[in-house]
Scaffold this motif. Structure first.
Motif, PDB file in Angstrom:
ATOM      1  N   VAL A 121       5.707  25.010   6.690  1.00 15.92           N
ATOM      2  CA  VAL A 121       5.188  23.684   6.731  1.00 15.92           C
ATOM      3  C   VAL A 121       5.425  23.387   8.434  1.00 15.92           C
ATOM      4  O   VAL A 121       6.437  23.622   8.997  1.00 15.92           O
ATOM      5  N   LEU A 122       4.052  23.087   9.107  1.00 17.15           N
ATOM      6  CA  LEU A 122       4.097  22.670  10.322  1.00 17.15           C
ATOM      7  C   LEU A 122       3.919  21.154  10.392  1.00 17.15           C
ATOM      8  O   LEU A 122       4.664  20.772  11.609  1.00 17.15           O
ATOM      9  N   ASN A 150     -11.945  13.888   4.482  1.00 13.96           N
ATOM     10  CA  ASN A 150     -11.153  14.996   3.698  1.00 13.96           C
ATOM     11  C   ASN A 150     -10.481  14.528   2.424  1.00 13.96           C
ATOM     12  O   ASN A 150     -10.499  15.239   1.625  1.00 13.96           O
ATOM     13  N   VAL A 151      -9.834  13.319   2.540  1.00 17.65           N
ATOM     14  CA  VAL A 151      -9.347  12.683   1.511  1.00 17.65           C
ATOM     15  C   VAL A 151     -10.118  12.469   0.393  1.00 17.65           C
ATOM     16  O   VAL A 151     -10.250  13.114  -1.132  1.00 17.65           O
ATOM     17  N   ARG A 198      -2.950  25.592   5.872  1.00 21.31           N
ATOM     18  CA  ARG A 198      -4.034  24.639   5.378  1.00 21.31           C
ATOM     19  C   ARG A 198      -3.734  23.135   5.434  1.00 21.31           C
ATOM     20  O   ARG A 198      -2.501  22.825   5.652  1.00 21.31           O
ATOM     21  N   LEU A 199      -4.785  22.346   5.137  1.00 20.39           N
ATOM     22  CA  LEU A 199      -4.467  20.820   5.105  1.00 20.39           C
ATOM     23  C   LEU A 199      -3.973  20.808   3.402  1.00 20.39           C
ATOM     24  O   LEU A 199      -4.837  21.414   2.633  1.00 20.39           O
ATOM     25  N   GLU A 200      -2.942  20.210   3.337  1.00 23.07           N
ATOM     26  CA  GLU A 200      -2.344  19.971   1.890  1.00 23.07           C
ATOM     27  C   GLU A 200      -2.548  18.632   1.580  1.00 23.07           C
ATOM     28  O   GLU A 200      -1.751  17.569   2.153  1.00 23.07           O
ATOM     29  N   TYR A 201      -3.555  17.855   0.674  1.00 23.48           N
ATOM     30  CA  TYR A 201      -3.341  16.472   0.363  1.00 23.48           C
ATOM     31  C   TYR A 201      -2.611  16.195  -1.060  1.00 23.48           C
ATOM     32  O   TYR A 201      -3.257  16.826  -2.058  1.00 23.48           O
ATOM     33  N   LEU A 202      -1.646  15.440  -0.989  1.00 30.16           N
ATOM     34  CA  LEU A 202      -1.271  14.878  -2.230  1.00 30.16           C
ATOM     35  C   LEU A 202      -1.713  13.503  -2.473  1.00 30.16           C
ATOM     36  O   LEU A 202      -1.611  12.629  -1.715  1.00 30.16           O
ATOM     37  N   VAL A 247      -4.059  19.103  -3.446  1.00 28.27           N
ATOM     38  CA  VAL A 247      -5.249  19.946  -2.936  1.00 28.27           C
ATOM     39  C   VAL A 247      -5.058  20.653  -1.624  1.00 28.27           C
ATOM     40  O   VAL A 247      -4.706  19.947  -0.556  1.00 28.27           O
ATOM     41  N   GLY A 248      -5.191  21.897  -1.828  1.00 24.63           N
ATOM     42  CA  GLY A 248      -5.114  22.742  -0.336  1.00 24.63           C
ATOM     43  C   GLY A 248      -6.631  22.605   0.034  1.00 24.63           C
ATOM     44  O   GLY A 248      -7.624  23.047  -0.664  1.00 24.63           O
TER      45      GLY A 248
END
Length: 142
Positions: free
Chosen positions: A31-32, A44-45, A81-85, A123-124
């Protein structure tokens, strides 16, 4: 010659020490930036939510398409990656599956068919590559 052996031994030992030092309980995905709130109207969301709903409706055994009624919150975590919850409220629509491209759907008002769910989608995304993956999905009656 002994110096070369010592150096070779040292070079072989370093990788072993690094592997032995690795904590097996530590999160492996690196995790960055931990989960932080992000704007639900971010492009992106919206893309991730659209993708998650496509997957949800494809996998659902319901005869009707579900629509997002309201986005409760969106959070972003950066790993490889970008991970959106994304937490949303969804409802059964009046459109049957499969959905035609020109069909306009509304939330089901018939009391017998009315159904609402609260869902969380993780979502990754690599949006610059057009890659999206639903990593986790949890839905329950609202």
């Amino acid at each position: 010659m002994p110096r070369c052996r010592w150096l070779s031994l040292l070079l072989l030992t370093i990788p072993l020490a690094l592997v032995a030092r690795k904590d097996p309980n530590k999160d492996e995905k690196g995790v960055l930036r931990k989960l932080q709130p992000t704007n639900a109207s971010d492009a992106n969301v919206r893309q991730c939510l659209w993708f998650a709903m496509q997957e949800y409706n494809r996998e659902s055994e319901d005869k009707y398409i579900f629509l997002v009624v309201r986005t409760l919150q969106a959070q972003l975590q950066v790993t490889n990656r970008l991970e959106y919850l994304i937490d949303v409220e969804i409802a059964r629509s009046d459109c049957r599956k499969p959905l035609s491209s020109n069909e306009i759907c509304a939330v089901q008002e018939n009391s017998k068919l009315k159904k609402k769910l609260s869902c969380s989608f993780l979502v990754g995304a690599l949006p610059w590559n057009g890659e999206f993956t639903v990593m986790e999905k949890k839905c329950e009656d609202a």
